[in-house]
Design a protein around this motif. Structure first.
Motif, PDB file in Angstrom:
ATOM      1  N   PRO A  10      90.482  51.726 -26.090  1.00 30.99           N
ATOM      2  CA  PRO A  10      89.323  51.756 -27.040  1.00 30.99           C
ATOM      3  C   PRO A  10      88.803  53.148 -27.165  1.00 30.99           C
ATOM      4  CG  PRO A  10      88.547  50.587 -24.946  1.00 30.99           C
ATOM      5  CD  PRO A  10      90.298  51.146 -25.086  1.00 30.99           C
ATOM      6  N   VAL A  11      87.802  53.686 -27.762  1.00 26.27           N
ATOM      7  CA  VAL A  11      87.780  54.778 -28.131  1.00 26.27           C
ATOM      8  C   VAL A  11      86.135  55.837 -27.138  1.00 26.27           C
ATOM      9  CG1 VAL A  11      86.902  56.330 -30.211  1.00 26.27           C
ATOM     10  CG2 VAL A  11      88.668  54.089 -30.766  1.00 26.27           C
ATOM     11  N   ASN A  12      86.454  56.106 -26.669  1.00 27.09           N
ATOM     12  CA  ASN A  12      85.381  57.065 -26.127  1.00 27.09           C
ATOM     13  C   ASN A  12      86.129  58.267 -25.160  1.00 27.09           C
ATOM     14  OD1 ASN A  12      86.706  56.861 -23.130  1.00 27.09           O
ATOM     15  ND2 ASN A  12      86.426  54.295 -23.395  1.00 27.09           N
ATOM     16  N   MET A  13      84.917  58.711 -25.185  1.00 31.51           N
ATOM     17  CA  MET A  13      85.616  60.396 -24.525  1.00 31.51           C
ATOM     18  C   MET A  13      86.541  60.780 -23.991  1.00 31.51           C
ATOM     19  SD  MET A  13      83.729  61.697 -26.735  1.00 31.51           S
ATOM     20  CE  MET A  13      83.978  64.034 -26.434  1.00 31.51           C
ATOM     21  N   SER A  14      86.353  59.662 -22.947  1.00 34.15           N
ATOM     22  CA  SER A  14      87.704  59.727 -21.927  1.00 34.15           C
ATOM     23  C   SER A  14      89.036  59.022 -22.789  1.00 34.15           C
ATOM     24  CB  SER A  14      87.970  59.249 -21.264  1.00 34.15           C
ATOM     25  OG  SER A  14      89.201  59.075 -19.755  1.00 34.15           O
ATOM     26  N   THR A  15      89.146  58.202 -23.803  1.00 32.62           N
ATOM     27  CA  THR A  15      90.686  57.908 -24.095  1.00 32.62           C
ATOM     28  C   THR A  15      91.052  58.708 -25.976  1.00 32.62           C
ATOM     29  OG1 THR A  15      89.437  56.613 -25.656  1.00 32.62           O
ATOM     30  CG2 THR A  15      90.650  55.472 -23.907  1.00 32.62           C
ATOM     31  N   VAL A  16      89.856  59.912 -25.904  1.00 30.00           N
ATOM     32  CA  VAL A  16      90.020  60.880 -26.308  1.00 30.00           C
ATOM     33  C   VAL A  16      90.800  61.998 -25.742  1.00 30.00           C
ATOM     34  CG1 VAL A  16      89.429  62.224 -28.632  1.00 30.00           C
ATOM     35  CG2 VAL A  16      88.669  59.666 -28.335  1.00 30.00           C
ATOM     36  N   SER A  17      90.307  62.499 -24.651  1.00 30.80           N
ATOM     37  CA  SER A  17      90.772  63.720 -24.217  1.00 30.80           C
ATOM     38  C   SER A  17      92.002  63.094 -24.147  1.00 30.80           C
ATOM     39  CB  SER A  17      89.435  63.574 -23.291  1.00 30.80           C
ATOM     40  OG  SER A  17      88.510  64.093 -22.854  1.00 30.80           O
ATOM     41  N   GLY A  18      92.428  62.201 -23.835  1.00 36.83           N
ATOM     42  CA  GLY A  18      93.956  62.189 -23.452  1.00 36.83           C
ATOM     43  C   GLY A  18      94.601  61.686 -24.922  1.00 36.83           C
ATOM     44  N   CYS A 163     101.067  52.245 -47.209  1.00 35.04           N
ATOM     45  CA  CYS A 163     102.453  51.755 -47.371  1.00 35.04           C
ATOM     46  C   CYS A 163     101.954  50.050 -46.072  1.00 35.04           C
ATOM     47  CB  CYS A 163     103.062  51.564 -47.560  1.00 35.04           C
ATOM     48  SG  CYS A 163     104.112  52.273 -46.164  1.00 35.04           S
ATOM     49  N   GLU A 164     102.418  48.582 -46.754  1.00 33.42           N
ATOM     50  CA  GLU A 164     102.687  47.858 -45.373  1.00 33.42           C
ATOM     51  C   GLU A 164     103.707  47.984 -44.887  1.00 33.42           C
ATOM     52  OE1 GLU A 164     101.480  43.257 -45.065  1.00 33.42           O
ATOM     53  OE2 GLU A 164     101.147  43.821 -46.796  1.00 33.42           O
ATOM     54  N   ILE A 165     104.567  48.040 -43.866  1.00 32.95           N
ATOM     55  CA  ILE A 165     105.972  47.666 -43.327  1.00 32.95           C
ATOM     56  C   ILE A 165     105.440  47.849 -41.892  1.00 32.95           C
ATOM     57  CG2 ILE A 165     105.611  50.539 -43.667  1.00 32.95           C
ATOM     58  CD1 ILE A 165     108.803  50.395 -43.930  1.00 32.95           C
ATOM     59  N   ARG A 166     106.495  47.542 -40.983  1.00 29.73           N
ATOM     60  CA  ARG A 166     106.211  47.099 -39.526  1.00 29.73           C
ATOM     61  C   ARG A 166     106.373  48.440 -39.334  1.00 29.73           C
ATOM     62  NH1 ARG A 166     104.767  43.421 -37.588  1.00 29.73           N
ATOM     63  NH2 ARG A 166     105.752  41.179 -38.661  1.00 29.73           N
ATOM     64  N   ALA A 167     105.597  48.674 -38.272  1.00 28.78           N
ATOM     65  CA  ALA A 167     106.052  49.962 -37.157  1.00 28.78           C
ATOM     66  C   ALA A 167     107.809  50.030 -36.689  1.00 28.78           C
ATOM     67  CB  ALA A 167     105.341  50.368 -36.420  1.00 28.78           C
ATOM     68  N   THR A 168     107.898  51.104 -36.679  1.00 25.00           N
ATOM     69  CA  THR A 168     109.386  51.578 -35.891  1.00 25.00           C
ATOM     70  C   THR A 168     109.366  52.894 -34.493  1.00 25.00           C
ATOM     71  OG1 THR A 168     112.297  51.765 -35.850  1.00 25.00           O
ATOM     72  CG2 THR A 168     110.081  52.449 -37.730  1.00 25.00           C
ATOM     73  N   LEU A 169     110.113  53.148 -33.741  1.00 27.12           N
ATOM     74  CA  LEU A 169     110.154  53.916 -32.974  1.00 27.12           C
ATOM     75  C   LEU A 169     111.456  54.481 -33.205  1.00 27.12           C
ATOM     76  CD1 LEU A 169     109.483  52.830 -29.260  1.00 27.12           C
ATOM     77  CD2 LEU A 169     108.139  53.804 -31.062  1.00 27.12           C
ATOM     78  N   GLU A 170     111.835  54.811 -35.024  1.00 30.56           N
ATOM     79  CA  GLU A 170     113.530  54.901 -34.771  1.00 30.56           C
ATOM     80  C   GLU A 170     113.118  56.268 -35.169  1.00 30.56           C
ATOM     81  OE1 GLU A 170     116.359  54.544 -38.298  1.00 30.56           O
ATOM     82  OE2 GLU A 170     115.210  52.749 -38.102  1.00 30.56           O
ATOM     83  N   GLY A 171     113.420  57.424 -34.917  1.00 30.50           N
ATOM     84  CA  GLY A 171     113.379  58.771 -34.769  1.00 30.50           C
ATOM     85  C   GLY A 171     112.628  59.387 -34.008  1.00 30.50           C
ATOM     86  N   SER A 172     111.965  58.570 -33.337  1.00 30.73           N
ATOM     87  CA  SER A 172     111.103  59.801 -32.056  1.00 30.73           C
ATOM     88  C   SER A 172     111.629  59.823 -31.071  1.00 30.73           C
ATOM     89  CB  SER A 172     109.524  58.508 -31.858  1.00 30.73           C
ATOM     90  OG  SER A 172     109.287  59.035 -30.863  1.00 30.73           O
ATOM     91  N   VAL A 173     111.564  61.128 -30.950  1.00 34.57           N
ATOM     92  CA  VAL A 173     112.752  61.950 -30.113  1.00 34.57           C
ATOM     93  C   VAL A 173     111.061  60.917 -28.563  1.00 34.57           C
ATOM     94  CG1 VAL A 173     112.880  63.904 -28.621  1.00 34.57           C
ATOM     95  CG2 VAL A 173     113.305  63.329 -31.396  1.00 34.57           C
ATOM     96  N   THR A 174     110.568  61.198 -28.206  1.00 36.83           N
ATOM     97  CA  THR A 174     109.142  61.209 -27.255  1.00 36.83           C
ATOM     98  C   THR A 174     108.551  60.435 -27.596  1.00 36.83           C
ATOM     99  OG1 THR A 174     110.217  63.595 -26.275  1.00 36.83           O
ATOM    100  CG2 THR A 174     108.392  62.221 -25.436  1.00 36.83           C
ATOM    101  N   ASN A 175     108.281  59.614 -26.336  1.00 39.43           N
ATOM    102  CA  ASN A 175     106.695  58.359 -26.520  1.00 39.43           C
ATOM    103  C   ASN A 175     105.735  59.593 -25.208  1.00 39.43           C
ATOM    104  OD1 ASN A 175     106.949  56.169 -28.693  1.00 39.43           O
ATOM    105  ND2 ASN A 175     109.676  56.539 -27.475  1.00 39.43           N
ATOM    106  N   TRP A 176     104.279  58.917 -25.719  1.00 35.36           N
ATOM    107  CA  TRP A 176     103.478  59.194 -25.101  1.00 35.36           C
ATOM    108  C   TRP A 176     102.556  58.348 -25.077  1.00 35.36           C
ATOM    109  CZ3 TRP A 176     103.939  64.180 -23.025  1.00 35.36           C
ATOM    110  CH2 TRP A 176     105.346  65.212 -23.364  1.00 35.36           C
ATOM    111  N   TRP A 177     102.141  57.595 -23.426  1.00 35.99           N
ATOM    112  CA  TRP A 177     100.793  56.930 -23.640  1.00 35.99           C
ATOM    113  C   TRP A 177      99.572  57.366 -23.780  1.00 35.99           C
ATOM    114  CZ3 TRP A 177     105.862  56.552 -23.339  1.00 35.99           C
ATOM    115  CH2 TRP A 177     106.509  55.284 -24.048  1.00 35.99           C
ATOM    116  N   VAL A 178      98.715  56.599 -24.274  1.00 33.20           N
ATOM    117  CA  VAL A 178      97.423  57.747 -24.055  1.00 33.20           C
ATOM    118  C   VAL A 178      96.696  56.120 -23.292  1.00 33.20           C
ATOM    119  CG1 VAL A 178      94.553  57.639 -24.675  1.00 33.20           C
ATOM    120  CG2 VAL A 178      96.434  58.294 -25.849  1.00 33.20           C
ATOM    121  N   ASN A 179      96.494  56.588 -21.776  1.00 35.32           N
ATOM    122  CA  ASN A 179      95.640  56.212 -20.715  1.00 35.32           C
ATOM    123  C   ASN A 179      94.687  55.201 -21.035  1.00 35.32           C
ATOM    124  OD1 ASN A 179      98.638  55.299 -18.894  1.00 35.32           O
ATOM    125  ND2 ASN A 179      97.920  57.419 -18.540  1.00 35.32           N
ATOM    126  N   CYS A 180      93.606  54.123 -20.828  1.00 25.89           N
ATOM    127  CA  CYS A 180      92.448  53.622 -20.520  1.00 25.89           C
ATOM    128  C   CYS A 180      91.710  53.423 -19.361  1.00 25.89           C
ATOM    129  CB  CYS A 180      92.529  52.049 -21.372  1.00 25.89           C
ATOM    130  SG  CYS A 180      93.461  52.214 -23.228  1.00 25.89           S
TER     131      CYS A 180
END
Length: 180
Positions: A10-18, A163-180
């Motif tokens: 969800p969008v809130n100040m905590s998740t946006v800070s993340g 465009c409409e295309i399936r998401a991919t992680l190809e070419g992504s060096v690093t992944n970051w997650w925002v915790n809810c």
């Protein structure tokens, strides 16, 4: 180097800070492009506008991808992308803006201020939709007032997505997650 930030919150100040923290960490780790994978039910208007302007301020291109549902104020965050993609079968929801009121006592002047503020937020929302969709001719006010669901195909025709295309992680060096 492409880094991917996953915002499934969800969008809130905590998740946006993340979100800000993840993007700044990506930059600190050499990101030259940030992919933002987003699926969100929306949330707080102030937080959504803050996230939009933060993403627009970054010194690297931000590419956004609607993974499933981008709803309400999360649409504004999604629109911060310079390249916007949408998964097949995903959707957008835009609807009348609202605030929640808990434990507020207000006189007439305060209520009038809230109405003017909500009207201003609606104008800002429509201004962003109009600018980011390159004045596609879509009546965004009517779409919002009618609580519109916009599927992937129509998102492209309305200018929300490139465009409409399936998401991919190809070419992504690093992944970051925002915790809810």
């Amino acid at each position: 180097m492409r880094h991917t930030v996953h915002f499934l919150c969800p969008v809130n100040m905590s998740t946006v800070s993340g979100l800000q923290d993840a993007c700044l960490k990506a930059l600190g780790n050499g990101a030259t492009q940030i992919n933002l994978h987003i699926s969100s039910p929306g949330g707080e208007l102030l937080a959504g506008f803050t996230a939009y302007h933060f993403l627009k301020s970054l010194p690297v291109p931000v590419h956004t991808h609607n993974l499933s549902n981008v709803e309400s104020i999360a649409t504004v965050i999604y629109l911060a992308g310079c390249d916007r993609r949408v998964n097949p079968g995903s959707r957008f929801l835009i609807h009348p803006l609202q605030w929640g009121f808990t434990n507020h006592a207000a006189d007439h002047a305060r209520i009038a201020e809230w109405v003017r503020s909500l009207d201003n937020d609606m104008k800002r929302f429509i201004d962003i939709l109009t600018a980011e969709t390159k004045n596609s001719g879509t009546d965004w006010y009517a779409k919002i007032e009618n609580a519109s669901f916009i599927d992937a195909e129509n998102a492209v025709s309305f200018g929300l997505a490139d465009c409409e295309i399936r998401a991919t992680l190809e070419g992504s060096v690093t992944n970051w997650w925002v915790n809810c």
